[in-house]
Design a protein around this motif. Structure first.
Motif, PDB file in Angstrom:
ATOM      1  N   ARG A   3      18.421   6.380 -16.782  1.00 58.25           N
ATOM      2  CA  ARG A   3      17.299   7.016 -17.475  1.00 58.25           C
ATOM      3  C   ARG A   3      17.195   8.471 -17.021  1.00 58.25           C
ATOM      4  N   ASP A  17      20.823  13.614 -27.544  1.00 60.85           N
ATOM      5  CA  ASP A  17      21.578  12.674 -28.370  1.00 60.85           C
ATOM      6  C   ASP A  17      22.959  12.406 -27.780  1.00 60.85           C
ATOM      7  N   LYS A  20      22.743   9.928 -25.040  1.00 62.92           N
ATOM      8  CA  LYS A  20      22.617   8.553 -25.525  1.00 62.92           C
ATOM      9  C   LYS A  20      23.978   7.960 -25.869  1.00 62.92           C
ATOM     10  N   ASP A  21      24.943   8.816 -26.233  1.00 63.05           N
ATOM     11  CA  ASP A  21      26.299   8.335 -26.487  1.00 63.05           C
ATOM     12  C   ASP A  21      26.925   7.761 -25.218  1.00 63.05           C
ATOM     13  N   VAL A  25      19.289   6.278 -21.344  1.00 67.96           N
ATOM     14  CA  VAL A  25      17.975   6.265 -21.979  1.00 67.96           C
ATOM     15  C   VAL A  25      17.341   7.631 -21.723  1.00 67.96           C
ATOM     16  N   TYR A 125      24.934  12.852 -17.064  1.00 65.59           N
ATOM     17  CA  TYR A 125      25.184  11.413 -16.992  1.00 65.59           C
ATOM     18  C   TYR A 125      25.756  11.020 -15.627  1.00 65.59           C
ATOM     19  N   GLU A 163      13.277   6.435 -30.438  1.00 62.96           N
ATOM     20  CA  GLU A 163      14.309   7.301 -29.853  1.00 62.96           C
ATOM     21  C   GLU A 163      14.589   6.960 -28.391  1.00 62.96           C
ATOM     22  N   SER A 164      13.642   6.290 -27.730  1.00 60.00           N
ATOM     23  CA  SER A 164      13.836   5.944 -26.318  1.00 60.00           C
ATOM     24  C   SER A 164      14.825   4.794 -26.139  1.00 60.00           C
ATOM     25  N   PRO A 166      18.444   2.846 -26.279  1.00 62.05           N
ATOM     26  CA  PRO A 166      19.794   3.349 -25.998  1.00 62.05           C
ATOM     27  C   PRO A 166      20.578   3.641 -27.273  1.00 62.05           C
ATOM     28  N   HIS A 167      21.267   4.772 -27.290  1.00 57.26           N
ATOM     29  CA  HIS A 167      22.135   5.201 -28.396  1.00 57.26           C
ATOM     30  C   HIS A 167      21.375   5.588 -29.662  1.00 57.26           C
ATOM     31  N   GLY A 169      19.238   8.348 -31.550  1.00 56.25           N
ATOM     32  CA  GLY A 169      18.873   9.755 -31.515  1.00 56.25           C
ATOM     33  C   GLY A 169      17.885  10.115 -32.607  1.00 56.25           C
ATOM     34  N   ARG A 203      26.478  -1.637 -29.884  1.00 54.46           N
ATOM     35  CA  ARG A 203      25.213  -0.922 -29.702  1.00 54.46           C
ATOM     36  C   ARG A 203      24.044  -1.738 -30.230  1.00 54.46           C
TER      37      ARG A 203
END
Length: 234
Positions: A3, A17, A20-21, A25, A125, A163-164, A166-167, A169, A203
């Protein structure tokens, strides 16, 4: 699950975004210090090369460094872009170089260089991943942020919540809400239904697990480990 808290103004950069890839989070907040918060200890100020030059000239740079150092034990400055470009913007390279040296020596701010936005996302990340791996050394803790983004409508709040995941955007969140009608509808969607909108089975399964896996409190977590049980962490 990793996160990262990001200032809501960073949304336009596309980096949230991209994060998220990588399965991160991303929580958008109205941050008063730093652009990205990795933990209670680590805050990251991101600057493109052009913004670096502008901030040195208008004196914002040193004020930002001072507040960053005061707020976080381990402050980072992430410079994005090729430094050679500085010479195309200004002939006072020495001033920019001196500012970066001052950041390291006078403010004890670590500097990381990135060549692109995707590179920036990967660096953030990896920083977050290191935090999790060093959690036994006191790096990982609950991040208490008091500033919240200001929403103009209920629609903005709904998009913010989705949007929160995972993955998900800024482009996918409205699609999910349009397809399922509400956050409640999204929560009731099957993996197959999610896959049709997201375009990825993996996903879709991850989002489904986040929405449907029972929350386990830290106290229960410790008790389960003590008794020798196996927890299925997301």
């Amino acid at each position: 699950m990793l996160r990262i808290y990001a200032d809501y103004r960073e949304k336009e950069s596309g980096i949230p975004d991209l994060l998220k890839d990588f399965g991160v989070v991303v929580v958008l907040e109205n941050l008063s210090v730093a652009d990205y918060v990795i933990s209670e200890r680590i805050g990251v100020e991101r600057k493109s090369v052009s913004d670096l030059v502008a901030s040195v000239y208008d004196k914002r740079f040193f004020d930002q460094l001072s507040r960053l150092k005061e707020a976080y034990e381990e402050p980072f400055l992430l410079v994005e872009g090729k430094l050679d470009y500085v010479r195309n913007i200004t002939d006072k390279w020495d001033a920019i170089n001196a500012a970066l040296i001052s950041a390291l020596v006078d403010y004890e701010v670590r500097i990381i260089y990135s060549t692109s936005k995707r590179d920036t996302a990967y660096i953030l990340y990896k920083l977050a991943d290191k935090v999790v791996n060093h959690q036994d050394n006191g790096y990982r803790s609950i991040i208490n942020l008091h500033d919240k983004p200001k929403f103009e409508s209920l629609k903005d709040m709904q998009i913010y919540v989705v949007e929160s995941l995972p993955h998900v955007g800024s482009k996918l969140a409205p699609k999910l809400l349009e397809k399922f009608g509400s956050i409640e509808g999204l929560c009731k969607a099957s993996i197959t239904e999610l896959e049709k909108v997201i375009g990825s089975r993996k996903r879709a399964e991850e989002i489904y697990r986040v929405l449907h896996t029972k929350y386990v409190a830290d106290s229960e977590n410790r008790q389960e480990k003590k008794s020798g049980g196996i927890l299925d962490f997301l």
